[in-house]
Design a protein around this motif. Structure first.
Motif, mmCIF file in Angstrom:
data_model
loop_
_atom_site.group_PDB
_atom_site.id
_atom_site.type_symbol
_atom_site.label_atom_id
_atom_site.label_comp_id
_atom_site.label_asym_id
_atom_site.label_seq_id
_atom_site.Cartn_x
_atom_site.Cartn_y
_atom_site.Cartn_z
ATOM 1 N N PRO A 161 0.775 -1.369 0.356
ATOM 2 C CA PRO A 161 0.062 0.237 0.350
ATOM 3 C C PRO A 161 0.811 1.341 -0.168
ATOM 4 N N GLY A 162 2.241 0.943 0.110
ATOM 5 C CA GLY A 162 3.458 2.711 0.173
ATOM 6 C C GLY A 162 2.868 3.504 1.156
ATOM 7 N N GLN A 163 2.228 4.758 0.617
ATOM 8 C CA GLN A 163 2.179 5.429 1.908
ATOM 9 C C GLN A 163 0.742 5.402 2.974
ATOM 10 N N PHE A 164 0.341 4.854 1.815
ATOM 11 C CA PHE A 164 -1.657 4.074 2.060
ATOM 12 C C PHE A 164 -1.395 2.976 3.773
ATOM 13 N N GLY A 165 -0.317 2.122 3.435
ATOM 14 C CA GLY A 165 -0.169 2.059 4.617
ATOM 15 C C GLY A 165 0.152 2.185 6.103
ATOM 16 N N TYR A 166 -0.227 4.256 5.882
ATOM 17 C CA TYR A 166 -0.365 4.005 7.338
ATOM 18 C C TYR A 166 -1.337 4.899 8.175
ATOM 19 N N GLY A 167 -2.145 4.625 6.530
ATOM 20 C CA GLY A 167 -4.128 4.253 6.865
ATOM 21 C C GLY A 167 -4.529 5.794 6.357
ATOM 22 N N THR A 168 -5.932 6.855 6.920
ATOM 23 C CA THR A 168 -5.778 7.618 6.323
ATOM 24 C C THR A 168 -6.081 8.536 6.902
ATOM 25 N N GLY A 169 -6.515 10.077 6.320
ATOM 26 C CA GLY A 169 -6.188 11.420 6.875
ATOM 27 C C GLY A 169 -7.600 11.856 7.486
ATOM 28 N N ALA A 170 -8.175 13.141 8.134
ATOM 29 C CA ALA A 170 -9.325 13.147 8.542
ATOM 30 C C ALA A 170 -10.402 14.091 7.284
ATOM 31 N N GLU A 171 -10.774 14.046 7.416
ATOM 32 C CA GLU A 171 -12.041 14.705 6.909
ATOM 33 C C GLU A 171 -12.074 16.346 6.426
ATOM 34 N N LEU A 172 -12.230 16.042 5.367
ATOM 35 C CA LEU A 172 -12.149 17.303 4.506
ATOM 36 C C LEU A 172 -13.396 17.518 4.612
ATOM 37 N N SER A 173 -15.018 18.763 4.716
ATOM 38 C CA SER A 173 -15.829 18.368 4.512
ATOM 39 C C SER A 173 -16.458 19.463 3.684
ATOM 40 N N TYR A 174 -17.760 18.346 2.567
ATOM 41 C CA TYR A 174 -17.909 19.331 2.279
ATOM 42 C C TYR A 174 -18.003 20.925 1.845
ATOM 43 N N GLY A 175 -17.443 21.341 0.533
ATOM 44 C CA GLY A 175 -17.564 22.366 0.690
ATOM 45 C C GLY A 175 -16.086 23.919 1.247
ATOM 46 N N GLN A 176 -15.022 22.439 1.553
ATOM 47 C CA GLN A 176 -14.147 23.113 2.930
ATOM 48 C C GLN A 176 -12.829 22.749 1.077
ATOM 49 N N ARG A 177 -11.853 23.494 1.594
ATOM 50 C CA ARG A 177 -11.035 23.113 0.402
ATOM 51 C C ARG A 177 -9.394 23.144 1.205
ATOM 52 N N ARG A 179 -5.185 23.610 1.457
ATOM 53 C CA ARG A 179 -4.169 24.230 0.430
ATOM 54 C C ARG A 179 -2.872 23.544 1.162
ATOM 55 N N PHE A 180 -2.127 23.245 0.094
ATOM 56 C CA PHE A 180 -0.944 22.685 0.739
ATOM 57 C C PHE A 180 0.101 22.543 -0.478
ATOM 58 N N GLY A 181 1.328 23.346 -0.348
ATOM 59 C CA GLY A 181 3.008 22.920 -1.783
ATOM 60 C C GLY A 181 1.693 23.542 -3.139
ATOM 61 N N ASP A 182 2.137 23.292 -3.853
ATOM 62 C CA ASP A 182 2.093 23.870 -5.637
ATOM 63 C C ASP A 182 0.242 23.255 -5.413
ATOM 64 N N TYR A 183 -0.797 22.892 -4.396
ATOM 65 C CA TYR A 183 -2.341 21.641 -4.823
ATOM 66 C C TYR A 183 -3.213 22.552 -3.254
ATOM 67 N N GLN A 184 -4.585 23.105 -4.054
ATOM 68 C CA GLN A 184 -5.582 22.981 -3.526
ATOM 69 C C GLN A 184 -6.760 22.678 -4.188
ATOM 70 N N CYS A 185 -7.128 21.772 -3.240
ATOM 71 C CA CYS A 185 -8.160 20.913 -3.099
ATOM 72 C C CYS A 185 -9.611 21.297 -2.911
ATOM 73 N N ARG A 186 -11.131 20.856 -3.328
ATOM 74 C CA ARG A 186 -12.258 21.282 -2.428
ATOM 75 C C ARG A 186 -13.133 19.444 -2.761
ATOM 76 N N THR A 187 -13.494 19.736 -1.694
ATOM 77 C CA THR A 187 -14.929 18.588 -1.650
ATOM 78 C C THR A 187 -15.700 19.124 -2.364
ATOM 79 N N ASP A 188 -16.437 18.371 -2.300
ATOM 80 C CA ASP A 188 -18.103 17.938 -3.330
ATOM 81 C C ASP A 188 -18.964 17.261 -3.747
ATOM 82 N N GLN A 189 -20.214 16.602 -3.592
ATOM 83 C CA GLN A 189 -20.990 15.884 -3.299
ATOM 84 C C GLN A 189 -20.807 15.386 -4.964
ATOM 85 N N ILE A 190 -20.308 15.804 -5.790
ATOM 86 C CA ILE A 190 -20.157 15.199 -6.928
ATOM 87 C C ILE A 190 -19.075 14.219 -7.341
#
Length: 233
Positions: A161-177, A179-190
């Motif tokens: 499982p590579g890095q996923f062997g450590y498990g899972t991170g906290a929940e990023l709730s719908y509508g939240q974004r 930002r880390f490094g060169d990335y930014q992520c936002r969750t949505d119901q779709i």
């Protein structure tokens, strides 16, 4: 020696939840008056409004980035750990998060050698087929996604499982974004939307598959790359 752990079990850490919701755009026409000297002229905006709904396929990357940035910011400090079977691992500069449905979990690189590249595991209803060049050894994971920014691959051959062997991170709730490094992520119901600023690219990840934005275009991965789908800038 790395301990081999079943990868598919990592995708069952949380139940599925969430329902589709509809949103409507509103428009207004300023009223005109020629009789009142106290009436102020209507105000005009010099910036384009950010779309309320998640960006569909073909949306320009600037609009996708604007929509992601319009989300509610999440505190990055809460996403530097991963949990597995009650054990917590500190990820140093790495970041881990999971969508509210539990169907997608992502983790960035934890060292300077991997440039903080983002990888995700998602439960796809119909992932890419295993390439013919893949032999009986190893484990084909159709929902393994690697997204360094200038490329995006879906499906991979992994013996552990590579890095996923450590498990899972906290929940990023719908509508939240986040930002880390060169990335930014936002969750949505779709789906989960992530953008990479350095390469002006983006992706939507869901159980239906991936949807690239920006410079990413479908390319032939070649027989030497044991991946299901590949997109490149």
């Amino acid at each position: 020696m790395r301990i081999v752990l079943p990868i598919t079990a990592l995708l069952l850490v949380a139940g599925c939840s969430g329902a589709d919701g509809g949103q409507a755009d509103r428009s207004a026409t300023p009223s005109q008056s020629s009789s009142s000297s106290s009436s102020a002229p209507p105000k005009t905006s010099t910036t384009s409004p950010v779309a309320v709904s998640a960006p569909p396929q073909g949306t320009p990357i600037g609009a996708v980035i604007g929509w992601v940035e319009a989300g509610k910011p999440a505190d990055l400090a809460g996403f530097h750990t991963a949990n597995r079977d009650g054990a917590t691992t500190q990820l140093n500069h790495g970041v881990a998060f999971t969508t509210p449905s539990g169907r997608t979990t992502c983790m960035s690189g934890m060292t300077a050698f991997d440039d903080g590249e983002l990888a995700c595991l998602t439960q796809m209803s119909e992932g890419p087929a295993k390439p013919a060049a893949v032999g009986p050894d190893g484990q084909w994971i159709p929902g393994w996604i690697d997204y360094p920014g200038d490329t995006l691959t879906v499906g991979g051959l992994h013996g552990d499982p590579g890095q996923f062997g450590y498990g899972t991170g906290a929940e990023l709730s719908y509508g939240q974004r986040l930002r880390f490094g060169d990335y930014q992520c936002r969750t949505d119901q779709i789906g989960l939307f992530c953008v990479n600023y350095a390469h002006q690219s983006g992706v939507r990840i869901s159980d239906a598959g991936v949807q690239p934005f920006g410079c990413l275009r479908a390319v032939d991965p070649g027989a030497d790359e044991l991946v299901g789908l590949k997109f490149g800038c």
